[in-house]
Every structure is written in C-alpha cells, then in structure tokens.
Write a protein that holds these residues in place. Structure first.
Motif, PDB file in Angstrom:
ATOM      1  N   UNK A 145      44.361  27.502 -14.705  1.00 16.31           N
ATOM      2  CA  UNK A 145      44.129  28.459 -15.782  1.00 16.31           C
ATOM      3  C   UNK A 145      44.323  29.875 -15.275  1.00 16.31           C
ATOM      4  N   UNK A 146      44.972  30.683 -16.049  1.00 11.54           N
ATOM      5  CA  UNK A 146      45.205  32.064 -15.665  1.00 11.54           C
ATOM      6  C   UNK A 146      46.409  32.262 -14.775  1.00 11.54           C
ATOM      7  N   UNK A 147      47.163  31.176 -14.514  1.00 11.04           N
ATOM      8  CA  UNK A 147      48.347  31.298 -13.659  1.00 11.04           C
ATOM      9  C   UNK A 147      49.405  32.139 -14.352  1.00 11.04           C
ATOM     10  N   UNK A 148      50.161  32.869 -13.546  1.00 10.42           N
ATOM     11  CA  UNK A 148      51.226  33.704 -14.080  1.00 10.42           C
ATOM     12  C   UNK A 148      52.505  32.923 -14.297  1.00 10.42           C
ATOM     13  N   UNK A 161      52.642  32.108  -9.949  1.00 11.72           N
ATOM     14  CA  UNK A 161      52.093  33.342  -9.386  1.00 11.72           C
ATOM     15  C   UNK A 161      50.603  33.405  -9.724  1.00 11.72           C
ATOM     16  N   UNK A 162      49.758  33.458  -8.691  1.00  7.73           N
ATOM     17  CA  UNK A 162      48.310  33.547  -8.859  1.00  7.73           C
ATOM     18  C   UNK A 162      47.875  35.000  -8.670  1.00  7.73           C
ATOM     19  N   UNK A 163      47.049  35.450  -9.571  1.00  9.65           N
ATOM     20  CA  UNK A 163      46.582  36.835  -9.495  1.00  9.65           C
ATOM     21  C   UNK A 163      45.852  37.080  -8.181  1.00  9.65           C
ATOM     22  N   UNK A 164      46.220  38.139  -7.505  1.00  8.56           N
ATOM     23  CA  UNK A 164      45.597  38.500  -6.245  1.00  8.56           C
ATOM     24  C   UNK A 164      46.306  37.940  -5.029  1.00  8.56           C
ATOM     25  N   UNK A 165      47.326  37.079  -5.252  1.00  4.60           N
ATOM     26  CA  UNK A 165      48.083  36.515  -4.139  1.00  4.60           C
ATOM     27  C   UNK A 165      49.497  37.085  -4.138  1.00  4.60           C
TER      28      UNK A 165
END
Length: 262
Positions: A145-148, A161-165
């Motif tokens: 959930x929340x993946x880009x 793309x994961x937020x913060x990575x």
C-alpha cells in the motif's frame, strides 16, 4: 449404393456443421484478449475394399488398381493457431503482454494451475496481482500500500518506488511458462488453458530466456483472428454444406425413380 451415398453425404453435413461452429467461435472471440483461433482438421473414414490392387484377375494377371469405396469424413481434431496477435499500447501499468512464445501462470480455485496469454491484470484488495476473475498470478506478486510507480522489466522482474527509498524495491518476478507442445493444452474457458499429457510438463523461466517471450508492460495482445479469412472460410463451409445437401436430394430422387420404375 444409394443408401451408402446418403450415409457419406450425412457425414459431410455433420463435418461441415462442426467446422462452422469452430469458425463461429473464432468470430465471436475477435475482440478477446490473447485469443488464438482454432482450425478444424478432417480425416477420411474407413474405406471398403471391394477389390484390392494386386489381387489375381485371372490365372496369369493381377488387377493394377483396386476398387476402394470411401465411407465419408469426420472431424479429427481442432488445432489452435499460435501466431501472435498485435500488441496494443494501453498505458495501464498492470496490462501485460508476451512478445513471443509462452504463457502467464495463474492459480485457479482449488489450487489448479492454468495458463493464459491474456495479461489484462488488476490489483486485489490485498494488493495482489490478479486476473479479472480474481485469480492470483503465479508466482504471487503483492504490491504494498502506498507504493509509487510500478515497473515490470522484459524478464518479468517487478519493481516499485517506495517513499523514502532512493532505489526501487523488487517485489518478485513474473515467470513465463512454456510447453514442448502448446497445441496439446486443454482449453478451460475464460481465456485459460490447462496442462495435459500431450502438452508436456510446464517449464518456467524468465521472459526472454530459452525462447520465451519478453514481458511488455502497458500492452495487451489482441486476438489473432483475421475477420476476412474467417468470412472466406465461412462461405466455403456454407457451399460445402449446400453441396452435401444437394447430394442427399439427388440420391433421394434416384431412389424414387428406381422405385417407380421397378
């Protein structure tokens, strides 16, 4: 003889009726994603050997030719034509197509594995990559959930793309299934095929490996049905059916004349 001709014509009517059904199914699926057209294959029925070539015709000679009477025709099998359909650009990140040979692997209810060329996938409530019917693509791919943005490489590797990575995270790899004899797969409906003894055991691998097709993201494979070809086949089948019908009428007239004369 007239009774035998009626039987032969009857088999012709039945065979052409089956062929027309195959053509109708092809035309009905002209817009079905990943559909492969079928072809009806015919075979002659057993022959009656009234006289065998080479049999003695006298004490010193033999027949150069035989007298073999056919008993009709039957539909031997149907064959899937495996030519690839056009790859249409959709722009949907979850739409996948195989550019080349192979199939996507799907888990049906009950644990049975099925195979399909239709890559119009979607995301379940749990984030799992599934078919339109809700069946999981195998190996299972779960999108957090929340993946880009999601990227699927030609070899089937799924990254998001994961937020913060800084670097994309790999979620797994969609494997491409191949068979020694794809024509031996059994059609299940809903765009799914099942492994059989004739198809050979499934072989899984990365897209582009050992002759397998590459995975194309944002594309769907269209049906390989050519409407013009199917319409030509339909007209040919209709004419063949009419000829067999006329044969029955002609034999019936011959029998009527014989009964009236005798």
């Amino acid at each position: 003889m007239p009774t035998s001709a009626l039987q032969v014509a009857r088999t012709g009517l039945e065979a052409q009726d089956v062929r027309m059904r195959v053509i109708a199914n092809n035309l009905a699926n002209v817009q079905t994603t990943g559909f492969k057209r079928d072809r009806a294959n015919f075979a002659t029925l057993a022959y009656q050997d009234t006289r065998v070539a080479g049999a003695a015709s006298s004490g010193e000679t033999a027949y150069a030719t035989g007298l073999n009477l056919g008993t009709g025709v039957s539909v031997q099998s149907t064959t899937q034509i495996m030519t690839q359909g056009t790859l249409d650009q959709t722009g949907n990140a979850l739409d996948l197509a195989l550019d080349g040979d192979g199939y996507f692997q799907v888990a049906l209810p009950g644990g049975q594995l099925a195979y399909t060329r239709a890559g119009n996938f979607t995301r379940s409530a749990e984030g799992t990559l599934v078919t339109q019917q809700g069946y999981e693509v195998q190996p299972a791919i779960t999108i957090p959930e929340g993946a880009g943005a999601m990227t699927i490489s030609p070899d089937g590797t799924v990254s998001v793309q994961i937020e913060g990575q800084a670097e994309p995270a790999q979620l797994g790899q969609i494997q491409v299934a191949s068979f020694a004899n794809p024509a031996g797969l059994r059609a299940l409906g809903d765009n799914f095929l099942a492994e059989t003894a004739a198809s050979g055991a499934v072989q899984l691998g990365a897209g582009g490996d050992a002759g397998r097709g590459r995975v194309r993201q944002g594309m769907l494979e269209t049906s390989n049905v050519n409407v013009v070809e199917e319409l030509v086949d339909m007209i040919e089948c209709q004419r063949a059916y009419e000829v067999n019908s006329k044969m029955i009428s002609a034999v019936d007239e011959m029998m009527r004349n014989a009964n009236q004369t005798l």
